[in-house]
Structure formats: C-alpha cells, structure tokens
Scaffold this motif. Sequence first.
Motif, mmCIF file in Angstrom:
data_model
loop_
_atom_site.group_PDB
_atom_site.id
_atom_site.type_symbol
_atom_site.label_atom_id
_atom_site.label_comp_id
_atom_site.label_asym_id
_atom_site.label_seq_id
_atom_site.Cartn_x
_atom_site.Cartn_y
_atom_site.Cartn_z
ATOM 1 N N GLY A 1 0.859 -1.323 -0.041
ATOM 2 C CA GLY A 1 0.117 0.062 -0.039
ATOM 3 C C GLY A 1 0.923 1.140 0.039
ATOM 4 O O GLY A 1 0.270 2.341 0.225
ATOM 5 N N THR A 2 2.215 1.077 -0.130
ATOM 6 C CA THR A 2 2.829 2.482 -0.257
ATOM 7 C C THR A 2 2.965 3.033 -1.623
ATOM 8 O O THR A 2 3.481 4.290 -1.906
ATOM 9 N N GLN A 3 2.604 2.326 -2.613
ATOM 10 C CA GLN A 3 2.546 2.757 -4.114
ATOM 11 C C GLN A 3 1.077 2.519 -4.524
ATOM 12 O O GLN A 3 0.521 1.560 -4.496
ATOM 13 N N LYS A 4 0.687 3.961 -5.141
ATOM 14 C CA LYS A 4 -0.665 3.700 -5.569
ATOM 15 C C LYS A 4 -0.561 4.759 -6.994
ATOM 16 O O LYS A 4 -0.117 5.798 -6.869
ATOM 17 N N LYS A 5 -1.474 4.221 -7.635
ATOM 18 C CA LYS A 5 -1.472 4.931 -9.201
ATOM 19 C C LYS A 5 -3.078 4.969 -9.494
ATOM 20 O O LYS A 5 -3.717 4.037 -9.283
ATOM 21 N N TYR A 6 -3.419 6.267 -10.109
ATOM 22 C CA TYR A 6 -4.616 6.284 -10.592
ATOM 23 C C TYR A 6 -4.895 6.963 -11.978
ATOM 24 O O TYR A 6 -3.896 7.767 -12.423
ATOM 25 N N ALA A 7 -5.703 6.515 -12.472
ATOM 26 C CA ALA A 7 -6.309 7.404 -13.857
ATOM 27 C C ALA A 7 -6.808 8.543 -13.582
ATOM 28 O O ALA A 7 -7.256 8.637 -12.690
ATOM 29 N N ASP A 8 -6.210 9.436 -14.565
ATOM 30 C CA ASP A 8 -6.848 10.895 -14.168
ATOM 31 C C ASP A 8 -8.325 10.906 -14.045
ATOM 32 O O ASP A 8 -8.921 11.741 -13.452
ATOM 33 N N SER A 9 -8.909 10.120 -14.618
ATOM 34 C CA SER A 9 -10.398 10.428 -14.802
ATOM 35 C C SER A 9 -11.007 9.760 -13.532
ATOM 36 O O SER A 9 -12.275 10.354 -13.302
ATOM 37 N N VAL A 10 -10.210 9.250 -12.846
ATOM 38 C CA VAL A 10 -11.003 8.792 -11.287
ATOM 39 C C VAL A 10 -9.982 9.618 -10.143
ATOM 40 O O VAL A 10 -10.390 9.115 -8.875
ATOM 41 N N LYS A 11 -9.061 10.195 -10.400
ATOM 42 C CA LYS A 11 -8.157 10.446 -9.332
ATOM 43 C C LYS A 11 -8.895 11.581 -8.567
ATOM 44 O O LYS A 11 -9.612 12.671 -8.902
ATOM 45 N N GLY A 12 -8.764 11.393 -7.216
ATOM 46 C CA GLY A 12 -9.737 12.062 -6.071
ATOM 47 C C GLY A 12 -10.968 11.562 -5.975
ATOM 48 O O GLY A 12 -11.733 12.047 -4.891
ATOM 49 N N ARG A 13 -11.556 10.743 -6.853
ATOM 50 C CA ARG A 13 -12.696 10.204 -6.481
ATOM 51 C C ARG A 13 -12.819 8.579 -5.936
ATOM 52 O O ARG A 13 -13.699 8.029 -5.248
ATOM 53 N N PHE A 14 -11.842 8.065 -6.679
ATOM 54 C CA PHE A 14 -11.475 6.568 -6.332
ATOM 55 C C PHE A 14 -10.226 6.159 -5.370
ATOM 56 O O PHE A 14 -9.421 6.983 -5.322
ATOM 57 N N THR A 15 -10.721 5.235 -4.519
ATOM 58 C CA THR A 15 -9.577 4.941 -3.456
ATOM 59 C C THR A 15 -9.364 3.194 -3.646
ATOM 60 O O THR A 15 -10.133 2.636 -3.405
ATOM 61 N N ILE A 16 -7.790 2.908 -3.753
ATOM 62 C CA ILE A 16 -7.763 1.442 -3.838
ATOM 63 C C ILE A 16 -7.236 1.272 -2.487
ATOM 64 O O ILE A 16 -6.232 1.978 -1.814
ATOM 65 N N SER A 17 -7.381 -0.004 -1.969
ATOM 66 C CA SER A 17 -6.865 -0.453 -0.483
ATOM 67 C C SER A 17 -6.928 -2.028 -0.595
ATOM 68 O O SER A 17 -7.353 -2.579 -1.587
ATOM 69 N N THR A 18 -6.421 -2.486 0.598
ATOM 70 C CA THR A 18 -6.254 -3.902 0.777
ATOM 71 C C THR A 18 -6.800 -3.963 2.265
ATOM 72 O O THR A 18 -6.791 -3.179 2.956
ATOM 73 N N ASP A 19 -7.480 -5.111 2.477
ATOM 74 C CA ASP A 19 -7.652 -5.559 3.827
ATOM 75 C C ASP A 19 -6.276 -5.842 4.702
ATOM 76 O O ASP A 19 -5.260 -6.134 3.937
ATOM 77 N N ASP A 20 -6.293 -5.976 6.029
ATOM 78 C CA ASP A 20 -5.185 -6.117 6.824
ATOM 79 C C ASP A 20 -4.336 -7.559 6.601
ATOM 80 O O ASP A 20 -3.274 -7.768 6.646
ATOM 81 N N PHE A 21 -5.377 -8.545 6.155
ATOM 82 C CA PHE A 21 -4.808 -9.810 5.757
ATOM 83 C C PHE A 21 -4.316 -10.077 4.552
ATOM 84 O O PHE A 21 -3.856 -11.117 4.132
ATOM 85 N N LYS A 22 -4.320 -9.161 3.465
ATOM 86 C CA LYS A 22 -3.926 -8.899 2.162
ATOM 87 C C LYS A 22 -4.454 -10.194 1.208
ATOM 88 O O LYS A 22 -3.807 -10.752 0.539
ATOM 89 N N LYS A 23 -5.880 -10.294 1.760
ATOM 90 C CA LYS A 23 -6.614 -11.448 0.922
ATOM 91 C C LYS A 23 -7.529 -10.714 -0.050
ATOM 92 O O LYS A 23 -8.334 -11.295 -1.041
ATOM 93 N N THR A 24 -8.144 -9.328 0.077
ATOM 94 C CA THR A 24 -9.004 -8.540 -0.647
ATOM 95 C C THR A 24 -8.606 -7.424 -0.906
ATOM 96 O O THR A 24 -7.740 -6.587 -0.041
ATOM 97 N N ALA A 25 -8.867 -6.992 -2.164
ATOM 98 C CA ALA A 25 -8.407 -5.612 -2.753
ATOM 99 C C ALA A 25 -9.738 -4.980 -2.758
ATOM 100 O O ALA A 25 -10.897 -5.663 -3.115
#
Length: 122
Positions: A55-79
């Motif tokens: 989770g230290t590096q994240k990248k977004y398309a310009d069309s969704v930047k500021g509106r979408f957020t990518i993440s995972t759960d603490d167990f790293k089994k679900t994005a």
Amino acid sequence: QVQLVESGGGLVQAGDSLRLSCAASGRTLIGYTMGWFRQAPGKEREFVSAMDWRGTQKKYADSVKGRFTISTDDFKKTAYLQMSSLKPEDTAVYYCAVSPGLPVTTTGYNFWGRGTQVTVSS
C-alpha cells in the motif's frame, strides 16, 4: 494460479458511492501488485488504479483521481476499490487483476477476475 472474484457492483445514481471487492481464493496477495480496470460497452478496457501489496505506492487514472481509492484488507486477501461521486461515464464492467512482483503499472497483469458490472444513472 490465483483465482479472483469481484463483487460489489450494482446500479446507482450519479453522485453515489460503491465499494468493489476483489477476493483472492485460497491465498494472500502478499508480494502481488493489484490493479483495477474497467471496460465500457464498445470501448477498450482501460486502467483505473493499482497499488503494491504494502500500500505504499498507488496509481490512479486521471479520470478517477480524487474520487476512487484503492486499498486492501489487513490480511492482504481482498483488494478494494472505493468509488465516490460516481458519474454516468463510470458505467462499465470492473475487473481486478494481480501479478507477482510487478511494478505499480497499468499493464502486464497475469491473473484476472471475471468482472462486476457498475451502472451509474444520471
């Protein structure tokens, strides 16, 4: 092999929010780069967002930047892909994809889910 299952899609109105999930079957995503892509009717699949497993590096398309957020759960089994302020142009089938050891990038993913439909009405 990594099996991915997306969920959380649906029909919403413009301005609403949705959270998409991508569950990895039988394993964690430690060491994997995770990406979200989408394909609208009659259009090519396009990159939406990606992150490294820490989770230290994240990248977004310009069309969704500021509106979408990518993440995972603490167990790293679900994005996840948290989508806010949705627009009709966000309507598409959303796919998650992962690949081991890949830089956070827009291409080159090895394993893909089957997708979940997101429809945003105006």
